[in-house]
Design a protein around this motif. Structure first.
Motif, PDB file in Angstrom:
ATOM      1  N   SER A  42       0.828  -1.205   0.000  1.00  0.00           N
ATOM      2  CA  SER A  42       0.000   0.000   0.000  1.00  0.00           C
ATOM      3  C   SER A  42       0.861   1.253   0.000  1.00  0.00           C
ATOM      4  O   SER A  42       0.526   2.258  -0.647  1.00  0.00           O
ATOM      5  CB  SER A  42      -0.951   0.004   1.208  1.00  0.00           C
ATOM      6  OG  SER A  42      -0.231  -0.125   2.425  1.00  0.00           O
ATOM      7  N   GLY A  43       1.992   1.213   0.694  1.00  0.00           N
ATOM      8  CA  GLY A  43       2.896   2.354   0.715  1.00  0.00           C
ATOM      9  C   GLY A  43       3.506   2.620  -0.647  1.00  0.00           C
ATOM     10  O   GLY A  43       3.621   3.777  -1.082  1.00  0.00           O
ATOM     11  N   LEU A  44       3.905   1.557  -1.352  1.00  0.00           N
ATOM     12  CA  LEU A  44       4.471   1.718  -2.689  1.00  0.00           C
ATOM     13  C   LEU A  44       3.439   2.275  -3.657  1.00  0.00           C
ATOM     14  O   LEU A  44       3.753   3.122  -4.508  1.00  0.00           O
ATOM     15  CB  LEU A  44       4.999   0.372  -3.198  1.00  0.00           C
ATOM     16  CG  LEU A  44       6.299  -0.131  -2.571  1.00  0.00           C
ATOM     17  CD1 LEU A  44       6.633  -1.529  -3.076  1.00  0.00           C
ATOM     18  CD2 LEU A  44       7.443   0.834  -2.855  1.00  0.00           C
ATOM     19  N   TYR A  45       2.208   1.804  -3.533  1.00  0.00           N
ATOM     20  CA  TYR A  45       1.146   2.314  -4.407  1.00  0.00           C
ATOM     21  C   TYR A  45       0.941   3.815  -4.197  1.00  0.00           C
ATOM     22  O   TYR A  45       0.873   4.587  -5.164  1.00  0.00           O
ATOM     23  CB  TYR A  45      -0.159   1.571  -4.152  1.00  0.00           C
ATOM     24  CG  TYR A  45      -1.321   2.181  -4.906  1.00  0.00           C
ATOM     25  CD1 TYR A  45      -1.506   1.930  -6.267  1.00  0.00           C
ATOM     26  CD2 TYR A  45      -2.208   3.035  -4.260  1.00  0.00           C
ATOM     27  CE1 TYR A  45      -2.555   2.503  -6.965  1.00  0.00           C
ATOM     28  CE2 TYR A  45      -3.260   3.621  -4.950  1.00  0.00           C
ATOM     29  CZ  TYR A  45      -3.440   3.348  -6.293  1.00  0.00           C
ATOM     30  OH  TYR A  45      -4.462   3.931  -6.984  1.00  0.00           O
ATOM     31  N   LEU A  46       0.858   4.245  -2.939  1.00  0.00           N
ATOM     32  CA  LEU A  46       0.655   5.660  -2.657  1.00  0.00           C
ATOM     33  C   LEU A  46       1.855   6.485  -3.088  1.00  0.00           C
ATOM     34  O   LEU A  46       1.702   7.611  -3.564  1.00  0.00           O
ATOM     35  CB  LEU A  46       0.385   5.866  -1.161  1.00  0.00           C
ATOM     36  CG  LEU A  46      -0.946   5.324  -0.640  1.00  0.00           C
ATOM     37  CD1 LEU A  46      -1.056   5.544   0.868  1.00  0.00           C
ATOM     38  CD2 LEU A  46      -2.111   5.996  -1.354  1.00  0.00           C
ATOM     39  N   LEU A  47       3.042   5.917  -2.927  1.00  0.00           N
ATOM     40  CA  LEU A  47       4.250   6.634  -3.341  1.00  0.00           C
ATOM     41  C   LEU A  47       4.244   6.902  -4.841  1.00  0.00           C
ATOM     42  O   LEU A  47       4.510   8.018  -5.290  1.00  0.00           O
ATOM     43  CB  LEU A  47       5.495   5.826  -2.954  1.00  0.00           C
ATOM     44  CG  LEU A  47       6.841   6.425  -3.375  1.00  0.00           C
ATOM     45  CD1 LEU A  47       7.094   7.735  -2.636  1.00  0.00           C
ATOM     46  CD2 LEU A  47       7.969   5.431  -3.096  1.00  0.00           C
ATOM     47  N   VAL A  48       3.921   5.874  -5.613  1.00  0.00           N
ATOM     48  CA  VAL A  48       3.936   6.009  -7.063  1.00  0.00           C
ATOM     49  C   VAL A  48       2.756   6.842  -7.569  1.00  0.00           C
ATOM     50  O   VAL A  48       2.917   7.699  -8.451  1.00  0.00           O
ATOM     51  CB  VAL A  48       3.920   4.613  -7.723  1.00  0.00           C
ATOM     52  CG1 VAL A  48       3.747   4.736  -9.233  1.00  0.00           C
ATOM     53  CG2 VAL A  48       5.196   3.856  -7.389  1.00  0.00           C
ATOM     54  N   ALA A  49       1.573   6.607  -7.008  1.00  0.00           N
ATOM     55  CA  ALA A  49       0.366   7.239  -7.535  1.00  0.00           C
ATOM     56  C   ALA A  49       0.111   8.641  -6.994  1.00  0.00           C
ATOM     57  O   ALA A  49      -0.502   9.463  -7.686  1.00  0.00           O
ATOM     58  CB  ALA A  49      -0.848   6.351  -7.244  1.00  0.00           C
ATOM     59  N   TYR A  50       0.581   8.924  -5.773  1.00  0.00           N
ATOM     60  CA  TYR A  50       0.206  10.192  -5.155  1.00  0.00           C
ATOM     61  C   TYR A  50       1.390  10.987  -4.606  1.00  0.00           C
ATOM     62  O   TYR A  50       1.489  12.184  -4.832  1.00  0.00           O
ATOM     63  CB  TYR A  50      -0.803   9.957  -4.023  1.00  0.00           C
ATOM     64  CG  TYR A  50      -2.135   9.436  -4.503  1.00  0.00           C
ATOM     65  CD1 TYR A  50      -3.132  10.300  -4.934  1.00  0.00           C
ATOM     66  CD2 TYR A  50      -2.391   8.060  -4.533  1.00  0.00           C
ATOM     67  CE1 TYR A  50      -4.354   9.825  -5.369  1.00  0.00           C
ATOM     68  CE2 TYR A  50      -3.610   7.579  -4.971  1.00  0.00           C
ATOM     69  CZ  TYR A  50      -4.594   8.466  -5.387  1.00  0.00           C
ATOM     70  OH  TYR A  50      -5.796   7.994  -5.825  1.00  0.00           O
ATOM     71  N   TRP A  51       2.244  10.333  -3.849  1.00  0.00           N
ATOM     72  CA  TRP A  51       3.259  11.080  -3.126  1.00  0.00           C
ATOM     73  C   TRP A  51       4.429  11.509  -3.991  1.00  0.00           C
ATOM     74  O   TRP A  51       4.927  12.619  -3.848  1.00  0.00           O
ATOM     75  CB  TRP A  51       3.763  10.277  -1.931  1.00  0.00           C
ATOM     76  CG  TRP A  51       2.716  10.077  -0.880  1.00  0.00           C
ATOM     77  CD1 TRP A  51       1.560  10.788  -0.736  1.00  0.00           C
ATOM     78  CD2 TRP A  51       2.723   9.096   0.145  1.00  0.00           C
ATOM     79  NE1 TRP A  51       0.844  10.308   0.326  1.00  0.00           N
ATOM     80  CE2 TRP A  51       1.527   9.263   0.893  1.00  0.00           C
ATOM     81  CE3 TRP A  51       3.604   8.095   0.513  1.00  0.00           C
ATOM     82  CZ2 TRP A  51       1.207   8.469   1.982  1.00  0.00           C
ATOM     83  CZ3 TRP A  51       3.292   7.304   1.604  1.00  0.00           C
ATOM     84  CH2 TRP A  51       2.105   7.498   2.326  1.00  0.00           C
ATOM     85  N   ARG A  52       4.881  10.618  -4.882  1.00  0.00           N
ATOM     86  CA  ARG A  52       6.020  10.997  -5.716  1.00  0.00           C
ATOM     87  C   ARG A  52       5.682  12.164  -6.642  1.00  0.00           C
ATOM     88  O   ARG A  52       6.443  13.119  -6.758  1.00  0.00           O
ATOM     89  CB  ARG A  52       6.527   9.793  -6.510  1.00  0.00           C
ATOM     90  CG  ARG A  52       7.815  10.101  -7.240  1.00  0.00           C
ATOM     91  CD  ARG A  52       8.388   8.863  -7.892  1.00  0.00           C
ATOM     92  NE  ARG A  52       9.646   9.150  -8.566  1.00  0.00           N
ATOM     93  CZ  ARG A  52      10.335   8.254  -9.240  1.00  0.00           C
ATOM     94  NH1 ARG A  52       9.889   7.015  -9.341  1.00  0.00           N
ATOM     95  NH2 ARG A  52      11.456   8.584  -9.819  1.00  0.00           N
ATOM     96  N   PRO A  53       4.515  12.115  -7.314  1.00  0.00           N
ATOM     97  CA  PRO A  53       4.145  13.309  -8.094  1.00  0.00           C
ATOM     98  C   PRO A  53       3.552  14.412  -7.223  1.00  0.00           C
ATOM     99  O   PRO A  53       3.243  15.489  -7.716  1.00  0.00           O
ATOM    100  CB  PRO A  53       3.093  12.767  -9.068  1.00  0.00           C
ATOM    101  CG  PRO A  53       2.500  11.597  -8.359  1.00  0.00           C
ATOM    102  CD  PRO A  53       3.636  10.980  -7.567  1.00  0.00           C
ATOM    103  N   ILE A  54       3.397  14.134  -5.910  1.00  0.00           N
ATOM    104  CA  ILE A  54       2.784  15.058  -4.953  1.00  0.00           C
ATOM    105  C   ILE A  54       1.466  15.583  -5.523  1.00  0.00           C
ATOM    106  O   ILE A  54       1.271  16.777  -5.731  1.00  0.00           O
ATOM    107  CB  ILE A  54       3.718  16.237  -4.586  1.00  0.00           C
ATOM    108  CG1 ILE A  54       5.133  15.714  -4.312  1.00  0.00           C
ATOM    109  CG2 ILE A  54       3.208  16.979  -3.380  1.00  0.00           C
ATOM    110  CD1 ILE A  54       6.088  16.758  -3.821  1.00  0.00           C
ATOM    111  N   ALA A  55       0.565  14.659  -5.791  1.00  0.00           N
ATOM    112  CA  ALA A  55      -0.726  15.021  -6.351  1.00  0.00           C
ATOM    113  C   ALA A  55      -1.585  15.738  -5.321  1.00  0.00           C
ATOM    114  O   ALA A  55      -1.647  15.340  -4.161  1.00  0.00           O
ATOM    115  CB  ALA A  55      -1.444  13.757  -6.831  1.00  0.00           C
ATOM    116  N   GLU A  56      -2.217  16.784  -5.753  1.00  0.00           N
ATOM    117  CA  GLU A  56      -3.155  17.483  -4.893  1.00  0.00           C
ATOM    118  C   GLU A  56      -4.563  17.143  -5.355  1.00  0.00           C
ATOM    119  O   GLU A  56      -4.892  17.249  -6.528  1.00  0.00           O
ATOM    120  CB  GLU A  56      -2.928  18.999  -4.962  1.00  0.00           C
ATOM    121  CG  GLU A  56      -1.626  19.427  -4.312  1.00  0.00           C
ATOM    122  CD  GLU A  56      -1.588  20.918  -4.062  1.00  0.00           C
ATOM    123  OE1 GLU A  56      -2.513  21.415  -3.398  1.00  0.00           O
ATOM    124  OE2 GLU A  56      -0.652  21.572  -4.530  1.00  0.00           O
TER     125      GLU A  56
END
Length: 199
Positions: A42-56
């Motif tokens: 779940s952490g990897l998914y959020l990192l790739v999908a949301y946190w790395r691009p820092i999606a707002e």
């Protein structure tokens, strides 16, 4: 805000309610690697999908709903994983654990002040975002431990202001649930957004 207040208060209450449950500790120890795997995925998914691009995402659309569900899974799996690991590998008398147990509450009190103060200067460094985040974590940890060890630990204010915590199981679980969830999934994520806004 009221959401954060209610959420972290709930974590604190959960810690007190389950701290003396032998069934809880045996269960989290038994499934510690399962929760570790769930945390990683779940952490990897959020990192790739949301946190790395820092999606707002401000609106309650499908993207936000997916984030909310996966983030909730990450929070709980991480908490249960660490509790299980602690039960399996740290459930024994130790001078280090005794030292850290007394440091929990002072650590919790001063962590945000130190993180914000350091963050103010770290965001101005001409370095990649990941380096800044790592520096914030390591320098905050070093400074917090130093303040506790050299200033708070043997000072009279330790018992009067910061408090002596003697019940290892209850105090540790309560503050652990509250602090760990707060630091990893609130402070750090907020810092990422803060750094993004600056640069």
């Amino acid at each position: 805000d009221w959401f954060a207040f209610s959420f972290f208060l709930l974590m604190l209450v959960y810690g007190y309610l389950i701290g003396n449950s032998s069934t809880f500790w045996e269960t989290v120890a038994r499934y510690r690697w399962v929760t570790a795997a769930i945390t990683l995925l779940s952490g990897l998914y959020l990192l790739v999908a949301y946190w790395r691009p820092i999606a707002e995402f401000k609106s309650a659309d499908r993207s936000f709903s997916i984030y909310a569900v996966v983030n909730g899974i990450l929070i709980w799996s991480m908490l249960l994983c660490w509790c299980g690991m602690a039960r399996q590998y740290l459930h024994r008398p130790s001078p280090v654990l005794n030292y850290l147990n007394k440091a929990i509450y002072p650590y919790f009190i001063i962590h945000q002040t130190i993180m914000v103060a350091l963050g103010y200067y770290i965001v101005q460094w001409p370095l990649p975002l990941g380096i800044k985040c790592l520096a914030l974590i390591l320098l905050s940890l070093a400074m917090i431990l130093s303040v506790y060890h050299f200033i708070i630990r043997n000072h009279i204010f330790n018992s009067q202001v910061f408090g002596e915590i003697n019940n290892l199981r209850l105090s540790f679980v309560a503050v652990f649930f509250h602090y760990f969830g707060h630091f990893v999934l609130y402070d750090l994520h907020s810092a990422l957004f803060f750094l993004k806004d600056i640069f």
